[in-house]
Design a protein around this motif. Sequence first.
Motif, PDB file in Angstrom:
ATOM      1  N   LYS A  85       0.830  -1.208   0.000  1.00 33.08           N
ATOM      2  CA  LYS A  85       0.000   0.000   0.000  1.00 33.08           C
ATOM      3  C   LYS A  85       0.863   1.257   0.000  1.00 33.08           C
ATOM      4  CE  LYS A  85      -4.233  -1.795   2.088  1.00 33.08           C
ATOM      5  NZ  LYS A  85      -5.147  -1.733   3.257  1.00 33.08           N
ATOM      6  N   GLU A  86       1.985   1.192   0.686  1.00 35.89           N
ATOM      7  CA  GLU A  86       2.878   2.359   0.757  1.00 35.89           C
ATOM      8  C   GLU A  86       3.411   2.744  -0.619  1.00 35.89           C
ATOM      9  OE1 GLU A  86       6.957   3.787   3.100  1.00 35.89           O
ATOM     10  OE2 GLU A  86       6.078   1.812   3.481  1.00 35.89           O
ATOM     11  N   PHE A  87       3.657   1.734  -1.470  1.00 36.89           N
ATOM     12  CA  PHE A  87       4.229   2.012  -2.782  1.00 36.89           C
ATOM     13  C   PHE A  87       3.230   1.825  -3.922  1.00 36.89           C
ATOM     14  CE2 PHE A  87       7.870   0.988  -0.108  1.00 36.89           C
ATOM     15  CZ  PHE A  87       8.695   2.077  -0.368  1.00 36.89           C
ATOM     16  N   GLY A  88       1.945   1.667  -3.578  1.00 30.62           N
ATOM     17  CA  GLY A  88       0.923   1.567  -4.614  1.00 30.62           C
ATOM     18  C   GLY A  88       1.006   0.310  -5.445  1.00 30.62           C
ATOM     19  N   VAL A  89       1.362  -0.820  -4.809  1.00 30.04           N
ATOM     20  CA  VAL A  89       1.529  -2.097  -5.510  1.00 30.04           C
ATOM     21  C   VAL A  89       0.437  -3.068  -5.058  1.00 30.04           C
ATOM     22  CG1 VAL A  89       3.070  -4.068  -5.864  1.00 30.04           C
ATOM     23  CG2 VAL A  89       4.010  -1.740  -5.708  1.00 30.04           C
ATOM     24  N   GLU A  90      -0.095  -3.869  -5.976  1.00 29.78           N
ATOM     25  CA  GLU A  90      -1.115  -4.861  -5.641  1.00 29.78           C
ATOM     26  C   GLU A  90      -0.469  -5.975  -4.816  1.00 29.78           C
ATOM     27  OE1 GLU A  90      -4.338  -6.803  -4.963  1.00 29.78           O
ATOM     28  OE2 GLU A  90      -4.382  -4.921  -6.090  1.00 29.78           O
ATOM     29  N   GLU A  91      -1.052  -6.276  -3.665  1.00 28.70           N
ATOM     30  CA  GLU A  91      -0.427  -7.224  -2.743  1.00 28.70           C
ATOM     31  C   GLU A  91      -0.976  -8.642  -2.835  1.00 28.70           C
ATOM     32  OE1 GLU A  91      -3.919  -5.530  -0.373  1.00 28.70           O
ATOM     33  OE2 GLU A  91      -2.482  -4.855  -1.875  1.00 28.70           O
ATOM     34  N   ALA A  92      -2.120  -8.861  -3.476  1.00 28.73           N
ATOM     35  CA  ALA A  92      -2.808 -10.151  -3.411  1.00 28.73           C
ATOM     36  C   ALA A  92      -1.937 -11.313  -3.897  1.00 28.73           C
ATOM     37  CB  ALA A  92      -4.098 -10.089  -4.220  1.00 28.73           C
ATOM     38  N   LYS A  93      -1.225 -11.101  -5.028  1.00 29.58           N
ATOM     39  CA  LYS A  93      -0.454 -12.221  -5.591  1.00 29.58           C
ATOM     40  C   LYS A  93       0.684 -12.641  -4.665  1.00 29.58           C
ATOM     41  CE  LYS A  93       2.623  -9.295  -8.380  1.00 29.58           C
ATOM     42  NZ  LYS A  93       3.167  -9.038  -9.731  1.00 29.58           N
ATOM     43  N   TYR A  94       1.295 -11.678  -3.964  1.00 29.82           N
ATOM     44  CA  TYR A  94       2.393 -12.007  -3.050  1.00 29.82           C
ATOM     45  C   TYR A  94       1.889 -12.765  -1.824  1.00 29.82           C
ATOM     46  CZ  TYR A  94       4.889  -8.559  -5.880  1.00 29.82           C
ATOM     47  OH  TYR A  94       5.444  -7.873  -6.911  1.00 29.82           O
ATOM     48  N   ILE A  95       0.678 -12.416  -1.363  1.00 31.94           N
ATOM     49  CA  ILE A  95       0.104 -13.106  -0.212  1.00 31.94           C
ATOM     50  C   ILE A  95      -0.251 -14.541  -0.584  1.00 31.94           C
ATOM     51  CG2 ILE A  95      -1.890 -13.164   1.352  1.00 31.94           C
ATOM     52  CD1 ILE A  95      -1.870 -10.101   1.297  1.00 31.94           C
ATOM     53  N   GLN A  96      -0.829 -14.714  -1.773  1.00 34.59           N
ATOM     54  CA  GLN A  96      -1.295 -16.044  -2.192  1.00 34.59           C
ATOM     55  C   GLN A  96      -0.148 -16.999  -2.509  1.00 34.59           C
ATOM     56  OE1 GLN A  96      -3.985 -15.283  -5.418  1.00 34.59           O
ATOM     57  NE2 GLN A  96      -5.588 -14.443  -4.099  1.00 34.59           N
ATOM     58  N   ASP A  97       0.968 -16.485  -3.084  1.00 32.10           N
ATOM     59  CA  ASP A  97       2.050 -17.400  -3.456  1.00 32.10           C
ATOM     60  C   ASP A  97       3.046 -17.656  -2.324  1.00 32.10           C
ATOM     61  OD1 ASP A  97       3.690 -15.178  -3.312  1.00 32.10           O
ATOM     62  OD2 ASP A  97       3.908 -14.935  -5.475  1.00 32.10           O
ATOM     63  N   GLY A  98       2.783 -17.120  -1.137  1.00 29.32           N
ATOM     64  CA  GLY A  98       3.622 -17.411   0.016  1.00 29.32           C
ATOM     65  C   GLY A  98       4.936 -16.660   0.052  1.00 29.32           C
ATOM     66  N   SER A  99       5.066 -15.564  -0.699  1.00 33.80           N
ATOM     67  CA  SER A  99       6.312 -14.794  -0.718  1.00 33.80           C
ATOM     68  C   SER A  99       6.633 -14.240   0.662  1.00 33.80           C
ATOM     69  CB  SER A  99       6.196 -13.635  -1.716  1.00 33.80           C
ATOM     70  OG  SER A  99       5.983 -14.120  -3.025  1.00 33.80           O
ATOM     71  N   SER A 100       7.932 -14.189   0.963  1.00 31.66           N
ATOM     72  CA  SER A 100       8.361 -13.586   2.225  1.00 31.66           C
ATOM     73  C   SER A 100       8.395 -12.077   2.068  1.00 31.66           C
ATOM     74  CB  SER A 100       9.751 -14.097   2.605  1.00 31.66           C
ATOM     75  OG  SER A 100      10.719 -13.611   1.682  1.00 31.66           O
ATOM     76  N   LEU A 101       8.536 -11.374   3.213  1.00 30.51           N
ATOM     77  CA  LEU A 101       8.576  -9.915   3.168  1.00 30.51           C
ATOM     78  C   LEU A 101       9.794  -9.433   2.387  1.00 30.51           C
ATOM     79  CD1 LEU A 101       7.406  -7.183   4.106  1.00 30.51           C
ATOM     80  CD2 LEU A 101       8.762  -7.403   6.198  1.00 30.51           C
ATOM     81  N   ASP A 102      10.933 -10.085   2.549  1.00 25.14           N
ATOM     82  CA  ASP A 102      12.131  -9.684   1.816  1.00 25.14           C
ATOM     83  C   ASP A 102      11.940  -9.850   0.312  1.00 25.14           C
ATOM     84  OD1 ASP A 102      13.481  -8.970   4.103  1.00 25.14           O
ATOM     85  OD2 ASP A 102      14.431 -10.937   4.368  1.00 25.14           O
ATOM     86  N   GLN A 103      11.299 -10.944  -0.084  1.00 24.98           N
ATOM     87  CA  GLN A 103      11.048 -11.163  -1.509  1.00 24.98           C
ATOM     88  C   GLN A 103      10.123 -10.083  -2.080  1.00 24.98           C
ATOM     89  OE1 GLN A 103       9.553 -15.183  -1.114  1.00 24.98           O
ATOM     90  NE2 GLN A 103      11.450 -16.089  -1.939  1.00 24.98           N
TER      91      GLN A 103
END
Length: 501
Positions: A85-103
Amino acid sequence: MGNEQLRAAKIAEQQALLDGAKSQGRELTDEENAKFEALQREIETLTLEIEKDKEGSKAADPADATREAVNAERKRIQDITSLCKEFGVEEAKYIQDGSSLDQVRAAVLDQLRVNNAPVNVKVTRDETDTFKARAVDALMMRAGMPVEHPAEGANQLRGMSLRDLAIESLSREGESISELLRMSSDDLYGTLCRAFYNPTAAFPAILDQTIEKSIVQLYQMVPTTFEAFTTKGSLTDFKETRDHEYVIGGVGDFLLVPENGEIKADIPQTELLPTRKLETYGKQFSMTRQAFINDDIGFLTEVPGLYATKAKQTIDKQVYQILFDNKTIFDGTPLFSDDHNNLLSKGSAPTQGVIQSMIMKMQLQKDQFGDAIYVIPEFIVVPIGYAFDLYAIFHSTQITGSDWNDANPLYNYQNQIKIIESPVLNAMAGEDACPWFMVANAQSCRGIQVDYLNGQETPTVRRMEVPGTLGFVWDIYLDWGIAVRDFRGIVENPGVALDIE
């Protein structure tokens, strides 16, 4: 069903809630969060019971492992959502694919670099602040205070005790729920005390905000009367006002200028207005250890409310004390005196003739430079017991008791002059003569003014650290000053002893 089976079932319910939210790429809703936390408390209780049955068992608790996994996943979702949200990026795909915060952070930076886009910073509300708002409104509602627009989710928290809220607050700050649940209320209180002056601690902030909201509401509800006939002012510091305030006048009448005549020069006269000065008034109160252990939330609303009430009543009493005591004012003369032409020579109860005399005195006043002025009477301030006679005087078309049914001239004043009753005058007079007063409209002539520091009319609450005190301590204080601005807008009737049964 045994405790272990019950606990396993509760854990399964928690996992189902989390899986459902994760599959939809979202966080838990308020309702799901509340259900999750309720299940967690049941799991912890069952865990304690199982541990008691298994004396000396050192085996790892699957509930703890599940809880840690759930908390880790929840934190991952929250952190990714906040970053995206801070950088105006869609977050759903990162949450669903299990990405870490660093990734996710690396992916966001790559995207910004490719697009050469400026960083779009958005301020979002922290989850801790949301929880605080819910908890504050929940405590207000539990204490019976009106909350017009409670924070979303506040109703789910209103049944929680102070102990429950403390455990919830500390667990959100990283403390182990299992260890917190095992603590006695006394030990938990000690833990809270150690964190009480930590600016990021949630529980003390919840107490602060609840106290502040209750004080504002209760202060506005205090039944005082000084506001009606005094003016309100604001000062920026505690220095006594000096020569920066003055009244200009005394320019004299316009003179006739004959044809080809000379216009005479004139120098206006000025006169300094009375000085004003603020003082600080306050008290200190605390939430004791016993209050916390007993889950007594009275200290959040009732106790601060009592002090807020007393603050406003103190201003009320001080204003009436100025009227009642009739002390020397800014010009070296008593407020009510023959020199000021605002004192009746003989005291009496309200009558049609006496009220007319008071009106005449007020309307015949002159300004500082000897010119006639228009002073408009607006209030009659009396002790309890006189209002009945006054309403009869102002609302009767004929003079009461007149043999000829003479017209009552005060009938025309019934909408202009307002009646104010105050028990403070009764208390001050006791069995002695009780004065009463006529006060002018503030626009036509100032009388008494109440000043506040920067216009702050409600008390301020500040958390304090007091050595040797076993409890949470707050200061409550308010800055005000009361000054007589002009004697021309007030007339006194010395009154008589009240005969009220």
